[in-house]
Structures are given as C-alpha cells and as structure tokens.
Design a protein around this motif. Structure first.
Motif, short mmCIF file in Angstrom:
data_model
loop_
_atom_site.label_atom_id
_atom_site.label_comp_id
_atom_site.label_asym_id
_atom_site.label_seq_id
_atom_site.Cartn_x
_atom_site.Cartn_y
_atom_site.Cartn_z
N ASP A 35 -2.22 23.20 -19.21
CA ASP A 35 -0.76 23.30 -19.18
C ASP A 35 -0.35 24.59 -19.91
OD1 ASP A 35 1.87 22.65 -18.74
OD2 ASP A 35 1.98 21.16 -20.34
N ILE A 36 0.87 25.06 -19.67
CA ILE A 36 1.33 26.31 -20.30
C ILE A 36 2.03 26.04 -21.62
CG2 ILE A 36 2.93 28.24 -20.08
CD1 ILE A 36 0.73 28.80 -18.29
N ARG A 37 3.08 25.25 -21.60
CA ARG A 37 3.91 25.06 -22.79
C ARG A 37 3.51 23.78 -23.51
NH1 ARG A 37 9.93 26.93 -20.63
NH2 ARG A 37 9.25 28.89 -19.66
N MET A 38 2.88 23.97 -24.69
CA MET A 38 2.38 22.85 -25.48
C MET A 38 2.53 23.19 -26.95
SD MET A 38 -1.27 22.08 -23.62
CE MET A 38 -1.87 23.73 -24.07
N PRO A 39 2.55 22.17 -27.80
CA PRO A 39 2.47 22.44 -29.24
C PRO A 39 1.06 22.87 -29.62
CG PRO A 39 2.43 20.08 -28.81
CD PRO A 39 2.71 20.75 -27.49
N GLY A 40 0.94 23.53 -30.75
CA GLY A 40 -0.38 23.92 -31.24
C GLY A 40 -1.01 25.05 -30.48
N GLY A 41 -0.21 25.91 -29.86
CA GLY A 41 -0.73 27.04 -29.09
C GLY A 41 -0.50 26.85 -27.61
N SER A 42 0.10 27.84 -26.95
CA SER A 42 0.38 27.73 -25.53
C SER A 42 -0.90 27.80 -24.71
CB SER A 42 1.32 28.86 -25.08
OG SER A 42 0.62 30.09 -25.04
N GLY A 43 -0.82 27.38 -23.45
CA GLY A 43 -1.98 27.48 -22.58
C GLY A 43 -2.44 28.91 -22.39
N LEU A 44 -1.51 29.85 -22.39
CA LEU A 44 -1.90 31.25 -22.26
C LEU A 44 -2.71 31.71 -23.48
CD1 LEU A 44 1.48 32.62 -20.87
CD2 LEU A 44 -0.66 32.36 -19.59
N GLU A 45 -2.32 31.25 -24.66
CA GLU A 45 -3.07 31.60 -25.86
C GLU A 45 -4.47 30.98 -25.84
OE1 GLU A 45 0.59 32.03 -29.07
OE2 GLU A 45 -0.25 30.05 -28.66
N VAL A 46 -4.55 29.74 -25.37
CA VAL A 46 -5.85 29.09 -25.25
C VAL A 46 -6.74 29.86 -24.28
CG1 VAL A 46 -7.06 27.01 -24.47
CG2 VAL A 46 -4.98 26.81 -25.85
N ALA A 47 -6.21 30.23 -23.12
CA ALA A 47 -6.99 30.96 -22.12
C ALA A 47 -7.45 32.30 -22.68
CB ALA A 47 -6.16 31.16 -20.85
N GLY A 48 -6.59 32.97 -23.44
CA GLY A 48 -6.99 34.24 -24.05
C GLY A 48 -8.13 34.06 -25.03
N ALA A 49 -8.11 32.97 -25.80
CA ALA A 49 -9.17 32.73 -26.78
C ALA A 49 -10.49 32.38 -26.12
CB ALA A 49 -8.75 31.60 -27.72
#
Length: 269
Positions: free
Chosen positions: A55-69
C-alpha cells in the motif's frame, strides 16, 4: 515451492481480501502480513520474500519509502503497489515497481500483475547467476543429499532451543529463552516480550511452543508464557485467569478457561 509473498496494508479488511484473492489464484504463497511500513521492513529484513504487495499511504513509513529501502537488501523482492491513490504511479515506477494497481481491482488484473512481477524476478535471477552456477548447485545438492534430508527431518521435529534467533539491523541476535517473559501471536509470526522490549521473530507461536519447552505454557491460543516470570494470578468473573507478568510493564496475559485448571496444577495452586 511457490514464491513467497508479503502483504502490506494498514487496513485489515484490505489485507484479508488480498490474501483471499492470492490464495484463489495460487500463483504465490502468502507467508506474511504487515500493517505499517516499520513492521514491513522488519519482516523483509528478517526472511527473504519474492514479492511484496504494498500500500502507499500507511503509518510508520509510506509504501514508497519501504520500496526505496528494499534496494539495500541483497536480494530485494519484486514490488506491486496496491493503493486507492492513482497519483503516485510515476514515483512507483521510478522505484522499479513491477506493477501499480489502483483499488478496487479484480482477480484477473491482480493475476496479470503477479505474473509480470514473477517474470521480472526470473529475468533478474538469470542475469545475476554466473555461468555454470546451476551445474554447481546440482552437484552440491547431490553430494549433500544425506545432510539435506537430515535437515528436513530436523525441521519437521525441531529440537528445543536454548536461544531464539532474532533478526535486527542485518544481524542475528540470540535471545536466551530464560529472558523471554512471554510470546504472543502476530499474523503468522510472533512477538517475544522481554523485560524491557518486544522483538518480532519469524517463528509462529505453534513453532515456538514446540521449541520452547520446560517452563513454557500455552495459556491461550495467542500467548505462550514463561511460568518463571508469572508474578500474580488474577481470576476474572468468567472463570478464566489473567496473569500479571514480571516485566517492567507488568503485562497482563490471558489464560483461557480450558487452560486455567492445568495452569493451576502446574503452579501448584
């Protein structure tokens, strides 16, 4: 074995619907769920996944941030974004996403996205494997067949663990079982509650129950307690018990009515 998939969405109904669709399609095996970005990264750094539906918009870091990591992982999984917001597609594909699904989507659209992601994964594996690697792997598996079979048997009947491995920041910590106050179920994984912290582990609660013996007791379908850390037994009006544990927070752990009598016998009360 089917590719392993992780579902990441902060809404439980959305996770349940996506799991249902994926299980119906049968292309992947859903082996984990996360409700926020922080939990997703903890799982993704702990065990390898082939695919993450994010998902994109979530608490604890967006999905885009997760994908980048994920790009920092040795073998990053393929990513399919599943979101109600169509306005992040450019950013998603900049992060090399296999697909971008806008909710609501049907099973056929999901199937095409998963198929595309798995094709990408196969192409990446072919590019990264050196010539002859497959032959070498075959020789190794033949020469160690006895050991592999033995390990498979060990997995079916695991020996009790004196310590439990926990992944943290790319390292493996070994937690002594005596330090575990209790364990709680967490969507196919488990949390270990220590005196001052809580750690996510890749064992299910059933697996921990088989491995952690001796003073550990399954008080409830969601809890496995270390009887050495029980501070107080509090009866409730339904005939069950609540345990007050000996951690810093004085956590309260449920005991089912079915298990209350056995627990009293084990404790001699």
């Amino acid at each position: 074995m089917r590719p392993r998939a992780l579902i990441v969405d902060d809404e439980a109904p959305a996770r349940a619907e996506l799991r249902f669709l994926l299980e119906e399609l049968g292309q992947v095996q859903v082996v984990g769920e996360a409700a926020n970005g922080e939990e997703a990264l903890l799982l993704l750094r702990s065990i390898p996944y082939d695919l993450v539906l994010l998902d994109i918009r979530m608490p604890g870091g967006s999905g885009l941030e997760v994908a980048g990591a994920l790009r920092d992982l040795p073998h990053p999984p393929q990513v399919i974004f599943t979101t109600a917001y169509p306005d992040h597609a450019v950013e998603a594909f900049d992060l090399a996403a296999a697909d971008y699904l806008v909710k609501p989507f049907d099973a056929a659209r999901l199937s095409r996205a998963v198929e595309r992601a798995l094709e990408h994964a196969g192409a990446d594996d072919a590019q990264s494997s050196p010539a002859g690697a497959g032959d070498a792997a075959g020789v190794g598996s033949t020469s160690n067949g006895g050991q592999a079979g033995q390990r498979g048997g060990d997995a079916a009947k695991p020996e009790p663990l004196a310590r439990v491995p926990v992944q943290r920041d790319g390292r493996t910590m070994l937690v002594d079982q005596s330090a575990i106050v209790y364990a709680s179920a967490a969507r196919g994984y488990s949390y270990l509650k220590l005196t001052d912290e809580r750690l996510l582990v890749t064992f299910s609660l059933n697996e921990l129950e088989r491995r952690l013996r001796g003073h550990f007791f399954r008080s409830h379908r969601s809890y496995l307690v270390n009887l050495n850390h029980v501070r107080e037994l509090v009866p409730d009006f339904k005939g069950a018990l609540v345990l007050v544990m000996n951690d810093r927070q004085r956590s309260r752990v449920e005991v089912s009515r079915r298990q209350a009598r056995e627990l009293r016998r084990r404790l001699g009360v």
